[in-house]
Design an enzyme around this catalytic site. Structure first.
Site, PDB file in Angstrom:
ATOM      1  N   SER A  46       0.805  -1.218   0.000  1.00  0.00           N
ATOM      2  CA  SER A  46       0.000   0.000   0.000  1.00  0.00           C
ATOM      3  C   SER A  46       0.840   1.271   0.000  1.00  0.00           C
ATOM      4  O   SER A  46       0.365   2.330  -0.434  1.00  0.00           O
ATOM      5  CB  SER A  46      -0.933   0.010   1.221  1.00  0.00           C
ATOM      6  OG  SER A  46      -0.185  -0.099   2.424  1.00  0.00           O
ATOM      7  N   GLY A  83      -1.925  -4.155   1.140  1.00  0.00           N
ATOM      8  CA  GLY A  83      -2.029  -5.317   2.013  1.00  0.00           C
ATOM      9  C   GLY A  83      -1.133  -6.472   1.635  1.00  0.00           C
ATOM     10  O   GLY A  83      -1.110  -7.493   2.331  1.00  0.00           O
ATOM     11  N   ASN A 112       3.879  -5.430   5.844  1.00  0.00           N
ATOM     12  CA  ASN A 112       2.692  -6.192   6.239  1.00  0.00           C
ATOM     13  C   ASN A 112       3.048  -7.531   6.873  1.00  0.00           C
ATOM     14  O   ASN A 112       2.260  -8.078   7.654  1.00  0.00           O
ATOM     15  CB  ASN A 112       1.778  -6.410   5.023  1.00  0.00           C
ATOM     16  CG  ASN A 112       1.083  -5.124   4.609  1.00  0.00           C
ATOM     17  OD1 ASN A 112       0.507  -4.422   5.430  1.00  0.00           O
ATOM     18  ND2 ASN A 112       1.146  -4.807   3.327  1.00  0.00           N
ATOM     19  N   ASP A 193      -4.840   7.231   9.610  1.00  0.00           N
ATOM     20  CA  ASP A 193      -4.454   5.955  10.220  1.00  0.00           C
ATOM     21  C   ASP A 193      -3.039   5.980  10.771  1.00  0.00           C
ATOM     22  O   ASP A 193      -2.599   5.031  11.434  1.00  0.00           O
ATOM     23  CB  ASP A 193      -4.604   4.815   9.220  1.00  0.00           C
ATOM     24  CG  ASP A 193      -3.741   4.979   7.966  1.00  0.00           C
ATOM     25  OD1 ASP A 193      -2.846   5.851   7.945  1.00  0.00           O
ATOM     26  OD2 ASP A 193      -3.966   4.227   6.994  1.00  0.00           O
ATOM     27  N   HIS A 196      -0.181   5.380   6.539  1.00  0.00           N
ATOM     28  CA  HIS A 196       0.032   5.673   5.118  1.00  0.00           C
ATOM     29  C   HIS A 196       0.326   7.159   4.905  1.00  0.00           C
ATOM     30  O   HIS A 196      -0.429   8.006   5.370  1.00  0.00           O
ATOM     31  CB  HIS A 196      -1.196   5.253   4.305  1.00  0.00           C
ATOM     32  CG  HIS A 196      -1.461   3.787   4.382  1.00  0.00           C
ATOM     33  ND1 HIS A 196      -2.364   3.243   5.287  1.00  0.00           N
ATOM     34  CD2 HIS A 196      -0.933   2.757   3.684  1.00  0.00           C
ATOM     35  CE1 HIS A 196      -2.371   1.927   5.127  1.00  0.00           C
ATOM     36  NE2 HIS A 196      -1.513   1.611   4.158  1.00  0.00           N
TER      37      HIS A 196
END
Length: 223
Positions: A46, A83, A112, A193, A196
């Site tokens: 991502s 992801g 991840n 979040d 990112h």
């Protein structure tokens, strides 16, 4: 009059030769124009897939602009999936290499794995396999390293990053130590979040990658 006829007669082969040379040159130009540009493939997650960003504002798209500005004749294929893990990247790499036949593969994977608690040995095995397969396909490889958040503990954080350093040394591939260098401690550079990066951070990500990527590219058109 006879002399004139002889001269004209002698000119015919020369004219035909010039026409043939011109046609050959045009054919060569057309063939060169038809040759696809060498490709740079970004195999990432991502952080490279424009998660939460407006379309075409991520660092990979900015790389396209950078290449054009500096007159490097490469295409860029963004094979990043939000992801994705190193296992996912490894699983789909064969198809990517076969389809795009890249000159350079930028590997931006692993974050991840840490978030999901994947064993470090598994992450390392997958990354090594990705590098090996890319090199076997005659692509140059650029490895992008990652640090995990400090709440994972200093020991795990160091061991995680050491995976990238070890692979880069063993496989003799250049390493960007940390994609998020310069912004990791700046909350304003991240989306809500706090994972990112924002649009404003994307040029900084490219700045972290470009100095290590540039030496892997052929001479620019301006040279």
């Amino acid at each position: 009059m006879e002399t004139l006829k002889i001269n004209l007669r002698g000119l015919v082969p020369a004219i035909l030769l010039m026409a043939a040379c011109s046609a050959t040159a045009h054919a060569a130009d057309a063939q060169a124009a038809a040759q696809p540009k060498p490709a740079i493939v970004v195999l990432g997650d991502s952080l490279s897939a424009e998660y939460g960003l407006p379309r075409d504002t991520g660092w990979v798209n900015l790389l396209r602009d950078k290449l054009a500005k500096e007159r490097f004749d490469y295409s860029v294929a963004n094979s990043s999936i939000s992801g994705d893990t190193t296992s996912g990247g490894r699983a789909r790499l064969t198809a990517v290499l076969s389809r795009l036949k890249p000159a350079v593969v930028i590997v931006e994977l692993g974050a991840n794995d840490a978030l999901r608690g994947v064993p470090l040995a598994t992450t390392e095995t997958n990354l090594r396999s990705i590098v090996d397969a890319s090199q076997a396909a005659h692509a140059k490889v650029l490895l992008i390293g990652m640090y995990v958040p400090p709440n994972y503990g200093p020991d795990y954080t160091q061991k995680f990053h050491a995976v990238y350093e070890r692979i880069a040394k063993d496989k003799n591939v250049p390493l960007v130590p940390f994609l998020l260098a310069g912004i990791a401690d700046k909350p304003a550079m991240f989306q809500a979040d706090q994972i990112h990066p924002t649009v404003q951070a994307q040029p900084l990500l490219l700045e972290n990658v470009w100095p290590t990527l540039k030496p892997l590219l052929g001479a620019s058109a301006s040279h």
